[in-house]
Scaffold this active site. Structure first.
Site, PDB file in Angstrom:
ATOM      1  N   GLY A  86      46.826  40.817  35.824  1.00 35.81           N
ATOM      2  CA  GLY A  86      48.057  40.058  35.556  1.00 35.81           C
ATOM      3  C   GLY A  86      48.244  38.957  36.580  1.00 35.81           C
ATOM      4  CE  LYS A 109      44.778  30.215  41.415  1.00 34.70           C
ATOM      5  NZ  LYS A 109      43.445  29.760  40.968  1.00 34.70           N
ATOM      6  CG  ASP A 121      49.766  36.553  50.312  1.00 40.22           C
ATOM      7  OD1 ASP A 121      49.224  36.305  49.212  1.00 40.22           O
ATOM      8  OD2 ASP A 121      49.453  35.969  51.365  1.00 40.22           O
ATOM      9  NE  ARG A 179      44.718  34.947  32.504  1.00 35.52           N
ATOM     10  CZ  ARG A 179      44.499  34.319  33.643  1.00 35.52           C
ATOM     11  NH1 ARG A 179      43.373  34.489  34.266  1.00 35.52           N
ATOM     12  NH2 ARG A 179      45.408  33.530  34.157  1.00 35.52           N
ATOM     13  CG  ASP A 244      40.083  38.560  35.681  1.00 36.94           C
ATOM     14  OD1 ASP A 244      38.925  39.002  35.693  1.00 36.94           O
ATOM     15  OD2 ASP A 244      40.655  38.143  36.696  1.00 36.94           O
ATOM     16  CG  ASP A 254      41.344  31.872  38.114  1.00 32.31           C
ATOM     17  OD1 ASP A 254      42.237  31.102  38.513  1.00 32.31           O
ATOM     18  OD2 ASP A 254      41.488  33.097  38.064  1.00 32.31           O
TER      19      ASP A 254
HETATM   20  P1  AMP Z   1      41.297  35.718  40.856  1.00 33.28           P
HETATM   21  O1  AMP Z   1      40.154  36.226  41.688  1.00 33.28           O
HETATM   22  O2  AMP Z   1      41.999  34.536  41.464  1.00 33.28           O
HETATM   23  O3  AMP Z   1      40.922  35.489  39.451  1.00 33.28           O
HETATM   24  O4  AMP Z   1      42.390  36.879  40.881  1.00 33.28           O
HETATM   25  C1  AMP Z   1      42.151  38.167  40.391  1.00 33.28           C
HETATM   26  C2  AMP Z   1      43.452  38.931  40.362  1.00 33.28           C
HETATM   27  O5  AMP Z   1      43.968  39.075  41.689  1.00 33.28           O
HETATM   28  C3  AMP Z   1      44.560  38.290  39.570  1.00 33.28           C
HETATM   29  O6  AMP Z   1      45.311  39.315  38.988  1.00 33.28           O
HETATM   30  C4  AMP Z   1      45.353  37.559  40.618  1.00 33.28           C
HETATM   31  O7  AMP Z   1      46.669  37.329  40.232  1.00 33.28           O
HETATM   32  C5  AMP Z   1      45.273  38.536  41.776  1.00 33.28           C
HETATM   33  N1  AMP Z   1      45.439  37.859  43.086  1.00 33.28           N
HETATM   34  C6  AMP Z   1      44.560  37.038  43.714  1.00 33.28           C
HETATM   35  N2  AMP Z   1      45.053  36.633  44.893  1.00 33.28           N
HETATM   36  C7  AMP Z   1      46.279  37.175  45.030  1.00 33.28           C
HETATM   37  C8  AMP Z   1      47.303  37.124  46.026  1.00 33.28           C
HETATM   38  N3  AMP Z   1      47.163  36.410  47.143  1.00 33.28           N
HETATM   39  N4  AMP Z   1      48.441  37.820  45.794  1.00 33.28           N
HETATM   40  C9  AMP Z   1      48.591  38.553  44.677  1.00 33.28           C
HETATM   41  N5  AMP Z   1      47.685  38.651  43.711  1.00 33.28           N
HETATM   42  C10 AMP Z   1      46.527  37.962  43.866  1.00 33.28           C
HETATM   43 MG    MG Z   2      41.776  34.856  37.854  1.00 34.82          MG
END
Ligand code: AMP
Ligand code: MG
Length: 470
Positions: A86, A109, A121, A179, A244, A254
């Site tokens: 999510g 974002k 965070d 996605r 995702d 992403d």
């Molecule tokens: P990503 O690798 O950017 O595709 O993120 C994978 C998952 O981790 C997604 O659900 C993101 O929303 C969550 N996520 C990545 N970085 C953070 C963060 N700093 N705080 C909270 N959720 C994160």
């Molecule tokens: Mg992602």
């Protein structure tokens, strides 16, 4: 005129188990880094002044008409299923319909925690925000389907990763944020009604001619089979092709540990967390097929006649490698000047790539120089190239438009990883001139507007890895 965004929101009208209403978390002292005027015009946004842009795009003011929410999804990360991901650090403000008639999401974002943040965070730091801003806009200028960057802001608050870094928020624009994982979450929970609703929503929004789930699968497979060869033709390595991060609209989405390769190497990996090289350059087509198989598996859960659905889906997935190969041949054929390459030309292209790999040739600059006397200088053994070029020249006898075909297929500039890294280091020292310079040159990648930025890194400049640390 004050900042105005003509929202027309459809996702927020879906049942509430598709998302959680979530406002962005206000930040200490928002300031604007960049605002994309051309994209704002396309979206019908009245730009307003810099202070308003900073407040809205850092998340301190929710603009009129927005219905901020965090979307639910799950996904396979490096091949393992994670039942709940999510939007952990993003909120969808809403959608607009552009002057081109296309509906797009506007998402912040790095806008603070959500119910999906897990241990994160909810924030992003300046480096990844600028990387995504530059690379996504560069991909757009290269003609490759991609999410785009509308704005970047600083939050005035630190974000703690390996050290403290300036916090930043990216405003991302996408044809949607649906996605493969958006479907997987309902399939795995056995929520067939939700799955049917989402399937209908995706068809309506992206593929209105599709008659049902299997048509949707066919359309998304076709989009992915175009997208991945387009990446490969510019040397792009996504780095984290988890389900995702695989868009139903067929856009590149992403930009985390992504990078463009300099010297050509089939097995090239930049991401420091991709230990098994799952997402290596030449493995990207296989992964696209794997991701589509997961999509098919999810869609089938909502179908009444599962046996027939499995049979049809299997045929669709099995057709994908041939689609990928055809798109690859078309892209790489154009790169050597052939507007109508035949399967017999594939060996000639593969021979060139093999020579490039053996001779440390720069991917972008070799193709950009093809047909000029300096192409051979890219090879540690220029004679090896000459041998290949003799056969190529005779093949080109029947291709009078070769020069134009190559000029349209071979960019002169790509966002090289060492340039991205030095741009980020400069921004951390409050110098945004390298960011502006990269953006200007990358806006017209088929023109040589900034020769220094087109150069391959010398050995001491090479940045071999990217870190997730996002
Ligand atoms: P990503 O690798 O950017 O595709 O993120 C994978 C998952 O981790 C997604 O659900 C993101 O929303 C969550 N996520 C990545 N970085 C953070 C963060 N700093 N705080 C909270 N959720 C994160
Ligand atoms: Mg992602």
């Amino acid at each position: 005129m004050p900042l105005h965004i003509p929202f027309d929101n459809s996702y927020a009208a879906l049942p509430t188990d598709f998302y959680t209403a979530q406002n962005p978390t206000a930040v200490q002292s928002p300031s604007l880094i960049a605002f994309n005027d051309d994209l704002a015009k396309l979206l019908g946004i009245t730009a307003g002044d810099v202070d308003e842009q900073a407040r809205v795009f850092a998340g301190n003011v929710v603009p009129d008409g927005a219905t901020p929410l965090a979307q639910l999804y799950s996904g396979h990360q490096f091949g393992s299923y994670n039942p709940q991901l999510g939007d952990g650090r993003a909120v969808l403000l809403g959608e607009v319909i552009g002057t081109d008639g296309i509906r797009r999401d506007i998402q912040l974002k790095g806008s603070g925690p959500t119910p999906y943040s897990r241990s994160g965070d909810g924030r992003a730091w300046l480096g990844p925000v600028l990387r995504e801003y530059v690379v996504s806009e560069a991909m757009h200028a290269l003609g490759i389907p991609t999410t785009r960057a509308l704005a970047a802001t600083l939050t005035g608050q630190p974000v703690y990763r390996e050290a403290a870094f300036p916090g930043a928020v990216l405003t991302r624009v996408a044809q949607s944020h649906l996605r493969v994982g958006s479907f997987q979450v309902f399939a795995h929970r056995g929520q067939t009604e939700q799955l049917k609703t989402l399937t209908g929503y995706a068809i309506n929004r992206h593929y209105p001619d599709a008659k049902g789930p299997m048509d949707l699968l066919r359309a998304v497979c076709a989009a992915q089979a175009e997208l991945i060869p387009a990446w490969m033709a510019v040397g792009f390595i996504h780095g984290v092709m988890n389900t995702d991060n695989c868009s139903i609209a067929g856009e590149t989405i992403d930009y985390g540990p992504c990078a463009f390769m300099d010297a050509y190497a089939q097995t090239r990996v930049f991401s420091s967390i991709d230990q098994g090289a799952r997402y290596a350059y030449a493995n990207q087509p296989n992964i696209a097929v794997w991701n589509m198989a997961q999509f098919a598996t999810a869609l089938i859960q909502a179908m009444d006649d599962k046996e027939a659905a499995v049979e049809e889906a299997t045929a669709i997935i099995h057709a994908m490698p041939a689609q990928l190969e055809a798109a690859w041949l078309r892209r790489f054929g154009a790169k050597i000047g052939l507007s109508a390459p035949t399967p017999a030309d594939q060996a000639m292209i593969e021979d060139l790539l093999a020579l490039m790999e053996q001779n440390g040739a720069d991917f972008t600059n070799t193709f950009a120089a093809l047909g000029t006397p300096v192409a051979r200088d890219q090879f540690s053994d220029p004679n090896a190239f000459d041998g290949w070029a003799t056969g190529w020249q005779s093949r080109l006898q029947g291709a009078p438009d070769a020069a134009q075909v190559m000029a349209a297929a071979n960019p002169l500039i790509i966002p090289r990883n060492h340039r991205i890294e030095t741009m980020i280091q400069s921004a951390l020292a409050n110098d945004y001139a390298p960011f502006e310079r990269l953006m200007a040159a990358l806006s017209d990648p088929f023109a040589n507007s900034d020769p220094a930025l087109c150069k391959a890194p010398v050995p001491s400049e090479i940045v071999p890895a990217t870190f997730c640390g996002t």
